[in-house]
Design an enzyme around this catalytic site. Sequence first.
Site, PDB file in Angstrom:
ATOM      1  N   CYS A   1     -15.788 -47.275   3.346  1.00  0.00           N
ATOM      2  CA  CYS A   1     -16.613 -46.087   3.604  1.00  0.00           C
ATOM      3  C   CYS A   1     -15.726 -44.871   3.891  1.00  0.00           C
ATOM      4  O   CYS A   1     -14.857 -44.934   4.768  1.00  0.00           O
ATOM      5  CB  CYS A   1     -17.557 -46.330   4.775  1.00  0.00           C
ATOM      6  SG  CYS A   1     -18.584 -44.886   5.094  1.00  0.00           S
TER       7      CYS A   1
ATOM      8  N   ASP B   1     -18.928 -46.503 -10.913  1.00  0.00           N
ATOM      9  CA  ASP B   1     -19.437 -45.815 -12.101  1.00  0.00           C
ATOM     10  C   ASP B   1     -20.098 -46.719 -13.134  1.00  0.00           C
ATOM     11  O   ASP B   1     -19.980 -46.466 -14.336  1.00  0.00           O
ATOM     12  CB  ASP B   1     -18.304 -45.027 -12.776  1.00  0.00           C
ATOM     13  CG  ASP B   1     -17.964 -43.749 -12.015  1.00  0.00           C
ATOM     14  OD1 ASP B   1     -18.593 -43.507 -10.973  1.00  0.00           O
ATOM     15  OD2 ASP B   1     -17.067 -43.006 -12.463  1.00  0.00           O
TER      16      ASP B   1
END
Length: 333
Positions: free
Chosen positions: A109, A212
């Site tokens: 994160c 992606d």
Amino acid sequence: MQGWISINGKRFGCIWLSPMAGMTDPAFRKICKAHGADYMTTEMVSAKAICYGDKKTPVLARIRPEEMPCAVQLFGSDPGIMAEAAEKILERAEKDGTLPAAIDVNMGCPMPKIVKNGDGSALMREPEKAADIIRAMCAVCGKIPVTAKLRLGWDGESIHVVEMAKSLEQAGAAALCIHARTRAELYSPGIHPEYIGAVKKAVGIPIIGNGDVFHAADARRLFDTTGCDGVAVARGALGNPWIFEEIHAMLRGEPYLPPSPAERIEEALHHFALMREDKGEKVAVSESRAAIAYYTKGMEGSARIRGLMNTADSAGRVIQILRDYQKELQEQI
Ligand SMILES: Cc1cc2nc3c(=O)[nH]c(=O)nc-3n(C[C@H](O)[C@H](O)[C@H](O)COP(=O)(O)O)c2cc1C
């Protein structure tokens, strides 16, 4: 040919839902599983909040049988607290009757409020501590695997994901998910799949590639260029849980028929109903602005619908906006 992933002797499919705070809640997990997600992870859960008895946090770590296989993801940076939190989660899960598929550690994160405490991707700068966390958690998790999700490094000057993966494997990690960006890159377009390939060659545990994947072709490319065992999809699943069907169809060599706009809205309504059931009307209405509005992305008039959703103050109004829009879309055919 992609197939099964074996984690500590248990077999899982290879197309995973990647954890997303505020998004991969029980309602979305149910939806994604129904569309073919083979393995899922909760939103990240604070280890400190679990240990210090915060009232609201344990619910984030709760998994229902119908969401399995699902892992619980913890964030934190103190090995003792991470182990204690894992133990508490497993005790509670045992009482509830559904043990998680794994306890996963968030090492990726990038959010300032997380990294400033040394958590999330800040652990990429402290590989020894990261390994200590895995060791401490493995010592208390018994048969439940401990896994980790990491980035490539802190920034372009410090890409050491291969060394880190080796040391996490040695510490006992049973699988790793690699988001092929550095912390500094946040979510900017473009990933570096070559590092996933390098990790895959360097370790013996399953490696899940991430970054992606918005279409089946992106998953195909990630498998082919890296040799990864599985692929985890995050943003590509928002408002588009059909992506799991699309990828599975591609892997089987079968054609994929995307949903019609009206079908997308029907699923948005279903998703909203599940959120309402789980969290109650007030929270569901407020969270629907993000989670549900995604289903309209790219469709004619979607900006107007998102605007209307932002003003909705009741479940009835959310449903009415979506039903009216669905009718409008059907009339356009
Ligand atoms: C809104 C949002 C929330 C996220 N929350 C988490 C999280 O709680 N834990 C985690 O490991 N990664 C989290 N991520 C990162 C994703 O799991 C994933 O690694 C990243 O988005 C790249 O995958 P994608 O290109 O398929 O979106 C989050 C990403 C987004 C967009």
